[in-house]
Design an enzyme around this catalytic site. Structure first.
Site, PDB file in Angstrom:
ATOM      1  N   TRP A  26      -2.892  -2.600  -1.262  1.00 48.87           N
ATOM      2  CA  TRP A  26      -2.548  -4.080  -1.818  1.00 48.87           C
ATOM      3  C   TRP A  26      -3.236  -4.832  -0.847  1.00 48.87           C
ATOM      4  O   TRP A  26      -2.928  -4.842   0.162  1.00 48.87           O
ATOM      5  CB  TRP A  26      -1.182  -4.128  -1.699  1.00 48.87           C
ATOM      6  CG  TRP A  26      -0.349  -5.326  -2.089  1.00 48.87           C
ATOM      7  CD1 TRP A  26       0.135  -5.797  -3.403  1.00 48.87           C
ATOM      8  CD2 TRP A  26       0.003  -6.873  -1.526  1.00 48.87           C
ATOM      9  NE1 TRP A  26       0.688  -6.866  -3.599  1.00 48.87           N
ATOM     10  CE2 TRP A  26       0.596  -7.478  -2.157  1.00 48.87           C
ATOM     11  CE3 TRP A  26       0.029  -6.833   0.075  1.00 48.87           C
ATOM     12  CZ2 TRP A  26       0.896  -8.630  -1.817  1.00 48.87           C
ATOM     13  CZ3 TRP A  26       0.344  -8.158   0.461  1.00 48.87           C
ATOM     14  CH2 TRP A  26       1.048  -9.068  -0.395  1.00 48.87           C
ATOM     15  N   ASN A  55      -1.899   2.225   5.786  1.00 51.74           N
ATOM     16  CA  ASN A  55      -0.733   1.021   5.514  1.00 51.74           C
ATOM     17  C   ASN A  55      -0.847   0.354   6.600  1.00 51.74           C
ATOM     18  O   ASN A  55      -0.459   0.784   7.814  1.00 51.74           O
ATOM     19  CB  ASN A  55       0.403   1.725   5.078  1.00 51.74           C
ATOM     20  CG  ASN A  55       0.281   2.292   3.746  1.00 51.74           C
ATOM     21  OD1 ASN A  55      -0.915   2.414   2.989  1.00 51.74           O
ATOM     22  ND2 ASN A  55       1.491   2.806   3.196  1.00 51.74           N
ATOM     23  N   GLY A  56      -0.601  -1.014   6.549  1.00 53.39           N
ATOM     24  CA  GLY A  56      -0.281  -1.877   7.526  1.00 53.39           C
ATOM     25  C   GLY A  56      -1.611  -2.618   8.013  1.00 53.39           C
ATOM     26  O   GLY A  56      -2.261  -2.789   6.978  1.00 53.39           O
ATOM     27  N   ARG A  62       5.050   0.113  -5.974  1.00 50.62           N
ATOM     28  CA  ARG A  62       4.994  -0.627  -4.822  1.00 50.62           C
ATOM     29  C   ARG A  62       4.398  -2.127  -5.038  1.00 50.62           C
ATOM     30  O   ARG A  62       4.363  -2.858  -3.971  1.00 50.62           O
ATOM     31  CB  ARG A  62       4.761   0.092  -3.763  1.00 50.62           C
ATOM     32  CG  ARG A  62       5.622   1.165  -3.240  1.00 50.62           C
ATOM     33  CD  ARG A  62       5.039   2.445  -2.342  1.00 50.62           C
ATOM     34  NE  ARG A  62       4.475   1.862  -0.896  1.00 50.62           N
ATOM     35  CZ  ARG A  62       5.483   1.872   0.132  1.00 50.62           C
ATOM     36  NH1 ARG A  62       6.658   2.619   0.099  1.00 50.62           N
ATOM     37  NH2 ARG A  62       4.935   1.303   1.405  1.00 50.62           N
ATOM     38  N   LYS A  69       6.798  -4.148  -3.941  1.00 45.50           N
ATOM     39  CA  LYS A  69       8.217  -3.771  -3.748  1.00 45.50           C
ATOM     40  C   LYS A  69       8.658  -3.817  -2.364  1.00 45.50           C
ATOM     41  O   LYS A  69       9.556  -4.214  -2.026  1.00 45.50           O
ATOM     42  CB  LYS A  69       8.375  -2.338  -4.522  1.00 45.50           C
ATOM     43  CG  LYS A  69      10.061  -1.713  -4.352  1.00 45.50           C
ATOM     44  CD  LYS A  69      10.664  -2.477  -5.416  1.00 45.50           C
ATOM     45  CE  LYS A  69      12.051  -2.295  -5.510  1.00 45.50           C
ATOM     46  NZ  LYS A  69      12.825  -3.342  -5.923  1.00 45.50           N
ATOM     47  N   GLU A  82       9.846 -14.759 -10.442  1.00 44.96           N
ATOM     48  CA  GLU A  82       9.089 -13.406 -10.143  1.00 44.96           C
ATOM     49  C   GLU A  82       8.568 -12.907 -11.260  1.00 44.96           C
ATOM     50  O   GLU A  82       7.439 -12.409 -11.569  1.00 44.96           O
ATOM     51  CB  GLU A  82       9.949 -12.503  -9.563  1.00 44.96           C
ATOM     52  CG  GLU A  82      10.171 -12.597  -8.219  1.00 44.96           C
ATOM     53  CD  GLU A  82      10.961 -11.252  -7.738  1.00 44.96           C
ATOM     54  OE1 GLU A  82      12.235 -11.195  -8.252  1.00 44.96           O
ATOM     55  OE2 GLU A  82      10.530 -10.441  -7.155  1.00 44.96           O
ATOM     56  N   LYS A 119      14.386 -14.372  -9.805  1.00 47.02           N
ATOM     57  CA  LYS A 119      14.250 -13.442 -10.727  1.00 47.02           C
ATOM     58  C   LYS A 119      13.278 -14.271 -11.851  1.00 47.02           C
ATOM     59  O   LYS A 119      12.316 -13.565 -12.105  1.00 47.02           O
ATOM     60  CB  LYS A 119      15.545 -12.957 -11.267  1.00 47.02           C
ATOM     61  CG  LYS A 119      15.841 -11.613 -11.584  1.00 47.02           C
ATOM     62  CD  LYS A 119      15.552 -10.538 -10.543  1.00 47.02           C
ATOM     63  CE  LYS A 119      15.493 -11.101  -9.181  1.00 47.02           C
ATOM     64  NZ  LYS A 119      15.196  -9.916  -8.145  1.00 47.02           N
ATOM     65  N   HIS A 134      20.686 -35.100  -4.874  1.00 46.16           N
ATOM     66  CA  HIS A 134      20.032 -35.732  -3.790  1.00 46.16           C
ATOM     67  C   HIS A 134      18.506 -35.623  -3.724  1.00 46.16           C
ATOM     68  O   HIS A 134      17.489 -35.531  -2.733  1.00 46.16           O
ATOM     69  CB  HIS A 134      20.291 -34.927  -2.396  1.00 46.16           C
ATOM     70  CG  HIS A 134      21.736 -35.430  -2.037  1.00 46.16           C
ATOM     71  ND1 HIS A 134      22.371 -36.542  -1.864  1.00 46.16           N
ATOM     72  CD2 HIS A 134      22.864 -34.563  -2.435  1.00 46.16           C
ATOM     73  CE1 HIS A 134      23.602 -36.474  -1.619  1.00 46.16           C
ATOM     74  NE2 HIS A 134      23.975 -35.174  -2.069  1.00 46.16           N
ATOM     75  N   GLU A 163      19.441 -16.743  -6.630  1.00 50.59           N
ATOM     76  CA  GLU A 163      18.773 -15.315  -7.161  1.00 50.59           C
ATOM     77  C   GLU A 163      18.314 -15.371  -8.485  1.00 50.59           C
ATOM     78  O   GLU A 163      17.378 -14.806  -9.015  1.00 50.59           O
ATOM     79  CB  GLU A 163      19.625 -14.262  -7.033  1.00 50.59           C
ATOM     80  CG  GLU A 163      19.571 -12.783  -7.760  1.00 50.59           C
ATOM     81  CD  GLU A 163      18.309 -12.198  -6.805  1.00 50.59           C
ATOM     82  OE1 GLU A 163      17.790 -12.707  -5.934  1.00 50.59           O
ATOM     83  OE2 GLU A 163      17.992 -11.122  -7.430  1.00 50.59           O
ATOM     84  N   CYS A 195       0.773  -1.128   0.084  1.00 46.70           N
ATOM     85  CA  CYS A 195      -0.025   0.180   0.105  1.00 46.70           C
ATOM     86  C   CYS A 195       0.796   1.326   0.028  1.00 46.70           C
ATOM     87  O   CYS A 195       1.916   1.245   0.574  1.00 46.70           O
ATOM     88  CB  CYS A 195      -1.000   0.034   1.166  1.00 46.70           C
ATOM     89  SG  CYS A 195      -1.835  -1.426   1.412  1.00 46.70           S
TER      90      CYS A 195
HETATM   91  C1  AGP Z   1      13.313  -9.166  -5.146  1.00 46.34           C
HETATM   92  O1  AGP Z   1      13.320  -9.290  -6.667  1.00 46.34           O
HETATM   93  C2  AGP Z   1      12.206  -9.332  -4.684  1.00 46.34           C
HETATM   94  N1  AGP Z   1      11.006  -8.242  -5.004  1.00 46.34           N
HETATM   95  C3  AGP Z   1      12.065  -9.410  -3.105  1.00 46.34           C
HETATM   96  O2  AGP Z   1      12.508 -10.810  -2.692  1.00 46.34           O
HETATM   97  C4  AGP Z   1      12.742  -8.533  -1.999  1.00 46.34           C
HETATM   98  O3  AGP Z   1      14.134  -8.708  -2.183  1.00 46.34           O
HETATM   99  C5  AGP Z   1      12.295  -8.816  -0.530  1.00 46.34           C
HETATM  100  O4  AGP Z   1      10.761  -8.534  -0.547  1.00 46.34           O
HETATM  101  C6  AGP Z   1      13.015  -8.128   0.319  1.00 46.34           C
HETATM  102  O5  AGP Z   1      13.046  -6.594   0.412  1.00 46.34           O
HETATM  103  P1  AGP Z   1      14.065  -5.645   0.946  1.00 46.34           P
HETATM  104  O6  AGP Z   1      15.272  -5.944   0.448  1.00 46.34           O
HETATM  105  O7  AGP Z   1      13.418  -4.336   0.848  1.00 46.34           O
HETATM  106  O8  AGP Z   1      14.157  -5.948   2.489  1.00 46.34           O
END
Ligand code: AGP
Length: 596
Positions: free
Chosen positions: A74, A100-101, A28, A591, A476, A473, A492, A469, A2
């Site tokens: 959100w 927000n929250g 976000r 985000k 995502e 990526k 394994h 990573e 949010c």
């Molecule tokens: C990364 O591509 C993601 N969007 C997500 O995993 C992100 O890294 C994670 O939510 C942590 O966010 P931060 O680094 O702002 O704490």
């Protein structure tokens, strides 16, 4: 997640300013949006869907006033419908609130309010707030006092802003969710994140937990929970508004991938003494940890795994924990330094883990991109990665900068035998990375495998977090099944999934035992007919077993991780582009993840 925007003092431009602010918060992640304005009455318009849907709805709405608040939602409590979108109102329509929250005691408050005759129109936790304000107003409280009384009833996390009919002011409060004021000549802004008003001002005031703010034509005031005025520092934002634009690129993500050489230079600037082979850790002082525990989520967790590896190499016991696990089952801390890695500095899981560590008496340090963030303010120390604003939901440049910053941190805190070698590699890194961005064949590989059913990524040692990573990526932004594994772990279990339909991306750096063992693992997948793409500096014969090779220059394996990752970023990006995905705002993702 949010987002909140509010503004006072922009007269007839108020509504446009609010909608502009919301569009700047889109990155976000959100699924609905709305605005409310106040003069003698409160008028509002809200819609599920995109900001464009809100804009369309506003064409037939009549909002008036020179004070307003806006919100991108959100969903947490209730699906993304018009009714659940913010702002929310009381029964009389005299109060509008954005939040927000999560309000943890909302159910008991709602039951109490319903029993007292209030009618609710949404499923949200937020809606209790305007009704609580309504009750306080009905009992004769002034708007600001009514707002404070309502906030005093809440448990949970919140950044809240409210407007009340007949009062040209915004009332706001924060607890565990960020709020920042923007100060301009004659206008004042309120937002969950600076980009919302960065086009208008670079002067900001960060609210701390438990603080309240009042914005009106006379200016702004921050008070504590007793209503006592708090003197606040005014900070200057150092990045330009253009940095939040796309600069001609199709997506923020590809722009941010290409910004990495510059981001790395910024991270290293004035921190490395090449002649002396030493690193200056700003004003962190002498932390001399005897042990290190990292806490982080997602991409930042992958950086934390890499960081823990660096400390271990320097002889200091170090582990990386998923923050969401650490907070609920804190392992013994001893006198370890707990290091949070978080781009935003606002990730709820990471904040909880850091707070849990602090409660147990641990010293805390955050490696973050965001000056003034909650983590930066709450931790004993902050070390900034200086990557500049990252708008794409999928982290790219901030991961590279985290890796560089973690190298600086270890070099500055420990005695490494190969400090000079690492520093030389870091110095070369921006240039090496630029060449990869210019010459990578990752797009061709993406073209070949865009239809694959699943993707696997493997690596060992420092390249294991890179494999994780790479997979994160890929999943995502392409919505395809992708998994990263420690190369030795494949046999394994996961090997059962490997077929001719599942490309395996392997990172093989150097020609030491680790690299040779990884080549052995590559032979195992090659024998199962899986297409193999090797990301390698060519020091082993992995190319003999690979269908495609993405090259990186020979360098220190720490820097090689950043270079290998750049190929994988491009691979995911081009695969997602070919599949027509919403690259900058992947479905269901946000985000900044401000709920646990
Ligand atoms: C990364 O591509 C993601 N969007 C997500 O995993 C992100 O890294 C994670 O939510 C942590 O966010 P931060 O680094 O702002 O704490």
């Amino acid at each position: 997640m949010c987002g909140i925007i509010g503004c006072v003092g922009r007269g007839s431009e108020t509504l446009d300013t609010l909608v502009h602010g919301l569009s700047k918060l889109e990155y976000r992640g959100y699924d609905s949006a709305g605005v409310a304005m106040a003069d003698e009455r409160v008028s509002l318009c809200k819609k599920s869907g995109k900001i464009e849907d809100l804009r369309d709805a506003l064409e037939s709405a009549t909002l008036s006033g020179s004070v307003g608040i806006g919100h991108t939602r959100w969903s947490t409590h209730g699906p993304p419908t018009d009714a659940n979108s913010h702002p929310h109102q009381d029964c009389q329509g005299d109060v509008a609130v954005v939040h927000n929250g999560i309000i943890e005691n909302y159910q008991s408050l709602r039951d109490e309010l319903v029993a007292a005759g209030h009618t609710f129109t949404s499923d949200t936790d937020t809606e209790v707030v305007p009704h609580l304000i309504e009750d306080a107003l009905a009992e004769g409280a002034e708007p600001e006092a009514a707002f404070r009384q309502a906030i005093a009833r809440l448990e949970g996390s919140y950044a809240i802003a409210a407007v009340v009919a007949g009062t040209e002011a915004i009332f706001a409060a924060r607890h565990d969710s960020p709020l920042v004021l923007g100060l301009d000549d004659g206008a004042t802004y309120l937002a969950s994140d600076v980009p919302a008003f960065r086009d208008f001002t670079d002067q900001v005031v960060y609210l701390a937990d438990g603080e309240f703010a009042r914005l009106d034509d006379a200016g702004w005031e921050v008070t504590d929970s007793d209503g006592v005025s708090v003197e606040k520092d005014v900070d200057t934002i150092e990045w330009d508004p253009e940095e939040t634009g796309k600069s001609g690129y199709d997506h923020y993500m590809i722009k941010e991938i290409h910004e990495q050489p510059r981001a790395l230079r910024q991270c290293l600037r004035e921190r490395v003494d090449e002649m002396a082979g030493t690193v200056d850790l700003d004003d962190l002082g002498d932390l001399s940890p005897t042990g290190v525990q990292f806490v982080a989520c997602g991409t930042s967790y992958h950086a934390a795994l890499y960081g823990a590896h660096l400390f271990r190499e320097a002889g200091i016991p170090a582990q990386a924990f998923l923050a969401s696990e650490f907070a609920t089952s804190v392992p013994p801390i001893g006198d370890a330094l707990v290091i949070g890695v978080t781009q935003s500095g606002e990730t709820a899981d990471t904040l909880s883990a850091l707070r849990a560590a602090q409660k147990r008496g641990a010293r805390t340090l955050v490696v973050t991109n965001t000056v003034g963030s909650t983590a930066a303010r709450e931790c004993d120390h902050a070390f900034y990665i200086r990557a500049g604003p990252e708008i794409g939901v999928a982290a790219s440049k901030t991961f590279s900068s985290q890796l560089a910053a973690l190298n600086l941190l270890t070099l500055g805190m420990t005695n490494s035998d190969d400090a000079r070698e690492v520093i030389n590699a870091l110095r070369e890194l921006p240039g090496d990375l630029q060449r990869i961005l210019d010459e990578s064949r990752a797009e061709d590989v993406a073209e070949m495998y865009a239809d694959a059913g699943a993707y696997f990524f493997i690596g060992r040692g420092l390249q294991f977090p890179v494999a994780l990573e790479g997979a994160l990526k890929m999943k995502e932004i392409t919505y395809k099944h992708a998994e990263g594994f420690a190369a030795g772990e494949l046999k394994h279990g996961p090997l059962a999934l490997v077929t001719s339909e599942t490309p395996v991306f392997t990172v093989v750096i150097g020609d030491d035992e680790k690299a040779r063992k990884t080549v052995g693992n590559v032979k195992e997948v090659e024998a199962r007919d899986a297409p193999v793409v090797a990301i390698t500096d060519g020091q082993t014969d992995v190319h003999r077993y690979a269908d495609h090779v993405l090259e990186i220059p020979e360098t220190h394996e720490r820097a090689a991780a950043v270079l290998a990752n750049a190929h994988l970023q491009l691979l995911s990006y081009h695969t997602a582009a070919k599949l027509g995905r919403n690259i900058d705002k992947p479905r269901n993702l946000a985000k900044s993840v401000t709920v646990e």
